[in-house]
Design a protein around this motif. Structure first.
Motif, PDB file in Angstrom:
ATOM      1  N   PRO A 295      25.766  15.021   9.456  1.00  0.00           N
ATOM      2  CA  PRO A 295      25.523  15.026   8.924  1.00  0.00           C
ATOM      3  C   PRO A 295      27.061  14.483   7.944  1.00  0.00           C
ATOM      4  O   PRO A 295      27.290  13.643   6.511  1.00  0.00           O
ATOM      5  N   THR A 296      27.803  15.246   8.471  1.00  0.00           N
ATOM      6  CA  THR A 296      29.412  14.943   7.802  1.00  0.00           C
ATOM      7  C   THR A 296      30.007  13.681   8.910  1.00  0.00           C
ATOM      8  O   THR A 296      31.395  13.595   8.068  1.00  0.00           O
ATOM      9  N   LEU A 297      29.818  13.022   9.083  1.00  0.00           N
ATOM     10  CA  LEU A 297      30.467  11.936  10.387  1.00  0.00           C
ATOM     11  C   LEU A 297      29.906  10.692   9.167  1.00  0.00           C
ATOM     12  O   LEU A 297      29.046  10.684   8.855  1.00  0.00           O
ATOM     13  N   ASP A 298      30.410   9.641   9.952  1.00  0.00           N
ATOM     14  CA  ASP A 298      30.299   8.613   9.616  1.00  0.00           C
ATOM     15  C   ASP A 298      28.937   8.131   9.611  1.00  0.00           C
ATOM     16  O   ASP A 298      28.406   7.732  10.013  1.00  0.00           O
ATOM     17  N   CYS A 299      28.526   7.464   7.707  1.00  0.00           N
ATOM     18  CA  CYS A 299      27.195   7.877   7.402  1.00  0.00           C
ATOM     19  C   CYS A 299      26.428   6.133   8.211  1.00  0.00           C
ATOM     20  O   CYS A 299      25.564   6.497   8.593  1.00  0.00           O
ATOM     21  N   GLU A 300      28.093   4.733   8.216  1.00  0.00           N
ATOM     22  CA  GLU A 300      27.350   4.028   8.522  1.00  0.00           C
ATOM     23  C   GLU A 300      26.558   4.510  10.062  1.00  0.00           C
ATOM     24  O   GLU A 300      26.044   3.312  10.428  1.00  0.00           O
ATOM     25  N   GLY A 301      27.488   4.219  11.075  1.00  0.00           N
ATOM     26  CA  GLY A 301      27.406   4.802  12.453  1.00  0.00           C
ATOM     27  C   GLY A 301      27.044   5.384  12.432  1.00  0.00           C
ATOM     28  O   GLY A 301      25.569   5.572  13.421  1.00  0.00           O
ATOM     29  N   VAL A 302      26.104   6.336  11.625  1.00  0.00           N
ATOM     30  CA  VAL A 302      25.104   8.011  12.118  1.00  0.00           C
ATOM     31  C   VAL A 302      24.381   8.021  11.074  1.00  0.00           C
ATOM     32  O   VAL A 302      23.068   9.096  11.471  1.00  0.00           O
ATOM     33  N   LYS A 303      23.651   6.547  10.513  1.00  0.00           N
ATOM     34  CA  LYS A 303      22.233   7.645   9.437  1.00  0.00           C
ATOM     35  C   LYS A 303      21.606   6.924  10.303  1.00  0.00           C
ATOM     36  O   LYS A 303      19.733   7.716   9.581  1.00  0.00           O
ATOM     37  N   SER A 304      21.312   6.683  11.443  1.00  0.00           N
ATOM     38  CA  SER A 304      20.304   6.540  12.199  1.00  0.00           C
ATOM     39  C   SER A 304      19.875   8.043  13.413  1.00  0.00           C
ATOM     40  O   SER A 304      18.763   7.763  13.070  1.00  0.00           O
ATOM     41  N   LEU A 305      20.073   8.302  13.156  1.00  0.00           N
ATOM     42  CA  LEU A 305      20.784   9.873  13.908  1.00  0.00           C
ATOM     43  C   LEU A 305      19.884  10.749  12.571  1.00  0.00           C
ATOM     44  O   LEU A 305      19.364  11.848  13.262  1.00  0.00           O
ATOM     45  N   CYS A 306      20.771  10.341  11.656  1.00  0.00           N
ATOM     46  CA  CYS A 306      20.767  11.737  10.645  1.00  0.00           C
ATOM     47  C   CYS A 306      18.777  11.707  10.073  1.00  0.00           C
ATOM     48  O   CYS A 306      18.906  12.003   9.095  1.00  0.00           O
ATOM     49  N   SER A 307      18.537  10.597   9.959  1.00  0.00           N
ATOM     50  CA  SER A 307      17.344  10.040   9.164  1.00  0.00           C
ATOM     51  C   SER A 307      16.067  10.732   9.825  1.00  0.00           C
ATOM     52  O   SER A 307      15.264  10.977   8.859  1.00  0.00           O
ATOM     53  N   GLY A 308      15.698  11.379  10.601  1.00  0.00           N
ATOM     54  CA  GLY A 308      15.146  12.263  11.510  1.00  0.00           C
ATOM     55  C   GLY A 308      15.662  13.060  12.056  1.00  0.00           C
ATOM     56  O   GLY A 308      16.070  13.955  12.188  1.00  0.00           O
ATOM     57  N   GLU A 309      14.188  13.331  12.983  1.00  0.00           N
ATOM     58  CA  GLU A 309      14.872  15.046  14.069  1.00  0.00           C
ATOM     59  C   GLU A 309      15.969  14.304  15.650  1.00  0.00           C
ATOM     60  O   GLU A 309      15.751  14.855  16.252  1.00  0.00           O
ATOM     61  N   SER A 310      16.080  12.694  15.669  1.00  0.00           N
ATOM     62  CA  SER A 310      17.181  11.965  16.666  1.00  0.00           C
ATOM     63  C   SER A 310      17.947  12.806  16.256  1.00  0.00           C
ATOM     64  O   SER A 310      18.246  13.094  15.041  1.00  0.00           O
ATOM     65  N   THR A 311      18.824  13.236  17.492  1.00  0.00           N
ATOM     66  CA  THR A 311      20.087  13.066  17.323  1.00  0.00           C
ATOM     67  C   THR A 311      20.689  12.830  18.399  1.00  0.00           C
ATOM     68  O   THR A 311      19.795  11.994  19.995  1.00  0.00           O
ATOM     69  N   LEU A 312      22.446  12.725  19.105  1.00  0.00           N
ATOM     70  CA  LEU A 312      22.864  12.476  20.240  1.00  0.00           C
ATOM     71  C   LEU A 312      21.914  12.202  21.331  1.00  0.00           C
ATOM     72  O   LEU A 312      22.331  11.486  22.257  1.00  0.00           O
ATOM     73  N   LEU A 313      21.240  13.518  21.378  1.00  0.00           N
ATOM     74  CA  LEU A 313      20.800  14.296  23.019  1.00  0.00           C
ATOM     75  C   LEU A 313      19.252  14.167  23.026  1.00  0.00           C
ATOM     76  O   LEU A 313      18.584  14.700  23.714  1.00  0.00           O
ATOM     77  N   LYS A 314      18.715  13.911  22.204  1.00  0.00           N
ATOM     78  CA  LYS A 314      17.111  13.442  21.341  1.00  0.00           C
ATOM     79  C   LYS A 314      16.677  12.499  20.917  1.00  0.00           C
ATOM     80  O   LYS A 314      17.402  11.690  20.300  1.00  0.00           O
ATOM     81  N   ASN A 315      15.807  11.780  21.897  1.00  0.00           N
ATOM     82  CA  ASN A 315      15.250  10.724  21.525  1.00  0.00           C
ATOM     83  C   ASN A 315      15.813   9.288  20.882  1.00  0.00           C
ATOM     84  O   ASN A 315      16.225   7.720  21.744  1.00  0.00           O
ATOM     85  N   PHE A 316      16.713   9.364  20.568  1.00  0.00           N
ATOM     86  CA  PHE A 316      17.780   8.049  20.677  1.00  0.00           C
ATOM     87  C   PHE A 316      18.647   7.736  21.899  1.00  0.00           C
ATOM     88  O   PHE A 316      18.118   6.438  22.089  1.00  0.00           O
ATOM     89  N   LEU A 317      18.997   8.504  22.942  1.00  0.00           N
ATOM     90  CA  LEU A 317      18.778   7.741  23.808  1.00  0.00           C
ATOM     91  C   LEU A 317      17.682   7.767  24.792  1.00  0.00           C
ATOM     92  O   LEU A 317      17.825   8.582  25.846  1.00  0.00           O
TER      93      LEU A 317
END
Length: 467
Positions: A295-317
């Motif tokens: 949540p503290t990183l670039d909002c444009e790049g990671v907003k899809s990850l911050c919107s739910g339970e998805s993270t870089l290690l979970k569900n996103f890929l």
């Protein structure tokens, strides 16, 4: 008069270590990093410090990469007992970084000592141990960005986001000397603007002296859009060739950016049927820490990850496989094609990537993709420079795999961004260029003068500058 002595990253990219001295400050070390490279790894691990560690009052750490932090355990072992100031995220990353480095160091040392025992030579004593790493961690003082912190009676420290990796900082130190206020700004490693994951580097505008990195002082990076298109093309060609892709990646920063880019390609339906293996226990642990700070990183790049339970290690890929154990890693060797293997170390000086090279680099169906800077003297640099044969585990190995470089994924600012950043200082500070190979710094220095009228100095190792 305040002075700063340059004990590393002076006309070289690794081994960052600068000693600031002033009556009101005492002796403050900016970074305490390892030299990295095939020979440097062993040579520097046996070097003595060029100053008395016991006399150092404090260390200020710009970020967690080992070329900026890796000699802290040796510093403690040799007598340092002061505080180590760093950002909050850096304090979380350091245990993973330093314990991993300790494991590699102890393995290398045991290997060297076995050879010495066979030859009847005395063993090389360890320069530091687990207890020294634990002491380093006990001395950490985590500080939030933009939070002024007293580091002496008349001195203060502020960290600003450098946009390089999680927790990376621009260091600003203000202190009084004979009643006069002085300010030093140290860039640490400056990140690129406009990346998907990191914030843009913070701009500062006033200082008496500026220490700025110049890793890419002689060139620009490719446009990110062009880089993503090139990456997609490389993967498509590799898939058609029926091979596998090996990506040497730094566990901190580059791996997390890669996962984000691969996830975006997959979500756009442009990743074919690749299976992705994150083959680095360290990178997996680091990515868990990144997930906490999303949540503290670039909002444009990671907003899809911050919107739910998805993270870089979970569900996103969805095709991401985490390989932790050596057995998991070795099992990848049975995969004939369709695997993207992300493994450390980033400059190929050790780690699991070298084992994958041993099994695959001699096969022309396979591809190696470099996404980060390769320092002189590293296996990665040899491959980028077109070596047709390299030594792996003591054996000469032919290089027939396709070798590609994606400069646009760099976590360092390019020449234009470096010039733009240092040009923002409006009071004509003394400018000192560090953390770059001599040629790159010469080009940057010349360009600064030609375009902006900015005079800069390029210190040699061991040189001392007063300000």
């Amino acid at each position: 008069m305040a002075t700063i002595a340059f004990h590393g990253a002076a006309q070289e990219v690794t081994g960052s270590c600068h000693l600031l001295s002033s009556p009101s400050l005492g002796q403050v070390l900016l970074d305490c990093g390892l030299h990295q490279g095939m020979r440097a790894k062993h040579q520097t691990s046996r070097e003595q410090f060029e100053f008395n560690p016991h006399a150092i009052d404090a260390v200020i750490l710009s970020h967690a990469h080992l070329d900026h932090s890796g000699r802290l355990p040796s510093l403690v072992h040799d007598g340092f007992e002061g505080k180590i100031y760093c950002t909050q995220a850096t304090a979380q990353l350091l245990p993973v970084m330093l314990f991993d480095a300790l494991s590699l160091y102890e393995n290398d040392l045991e290997r060297d000592n076995r050879k010495r025992r066979r030859k009847g030579k005395p063993e090389i004593p360890a320069l530091y141990s687990k207890s020294d790493v634990l002491k380093v961690l006990s001395l950490l003082v985590p500080v939030a960005y933009k939070e002024p912190t007293a580091i002496g009676q008349e001195a203060s420290l502020i960290f600003f986001d450098a946009g390089h990796i999680l927790g990376s900082a621009i260091v600003e130190i203000s202190f009084k000397e004979k009643g006069q206020q002085k300010t030093l700004v140290y860039s640490g490693d400056l990140g690129k603007k406009g990346t998907l994951l990191m914030n843009d580097p913070t701009v500062r505008n006033s200082a008496d002296i500026v220490l700025m990195e110049g890793t890419y002082g002689d060139r620009e990076h490719r446009d990110l859009g062009d880089t993503l298109a090139q990456f997609k093309e490389i993967l498509a060609t590799a898939f058609q060739r029926g091979g596998n892709v090996m990506i040497p990646a730094f566990a901190v920063g580059r791996t997390q950016e890669l996962l984000l880019y691969l996830g975006k390609l997959q979500q756009a339906g442009e990743l074919d049927n690749w299976q992705i293996f994150l083959d680095s226990p360290m990178a997996i642990e680091i990515t868990k820490i990144y997930d906490q700070w999303l949540p503290t990183l670039d909002c444009e790049g990671v907003k899809s990850l911050c919107s739910g339970e998805s993270t870089l290690l979970k569900n996103f890929l969805s095709t991401l496989h985490l390989t932790v154990t050596p057995e998991d890693s070795m099992a990848i060797n049975t995969i004939k094609n369709g695997a993207i293997i992300i493994a450390g170390s980033g400059m190929c000086t050790g780690g699991r990537i070298t084992h994958h090279f041993k099994h695959r680099i001699w096969d022309s169906k396979n591809t190696v993709v470099f996404v980060g800077y390769q320092a002189n003297g590293t296996l990665g640099r040899l491959l980028v420079d077109g070596a047709k044969q390299v030594k792996l585990f003591g054996e000469d190995t032919a290089v027939k795999a396709n070798v590609e470089t994606l400069g646009g994924f760099s976590a360092h600012a390019g020449q234009r961004e470096l010039i733009e950043w240092v040009s923002a200082f409006n009071n004509e500070p003394k400018v000192v260029l560090v953390h770059g190979e001599a040629g790159a710094l010469d080009v940057l220095s010349h360009t600064l003068w030609q375009e902006k009228g900015i005079v800069s100095e390029i210190p040699m190792k061991g040189q001392c500058i007063a300000f």
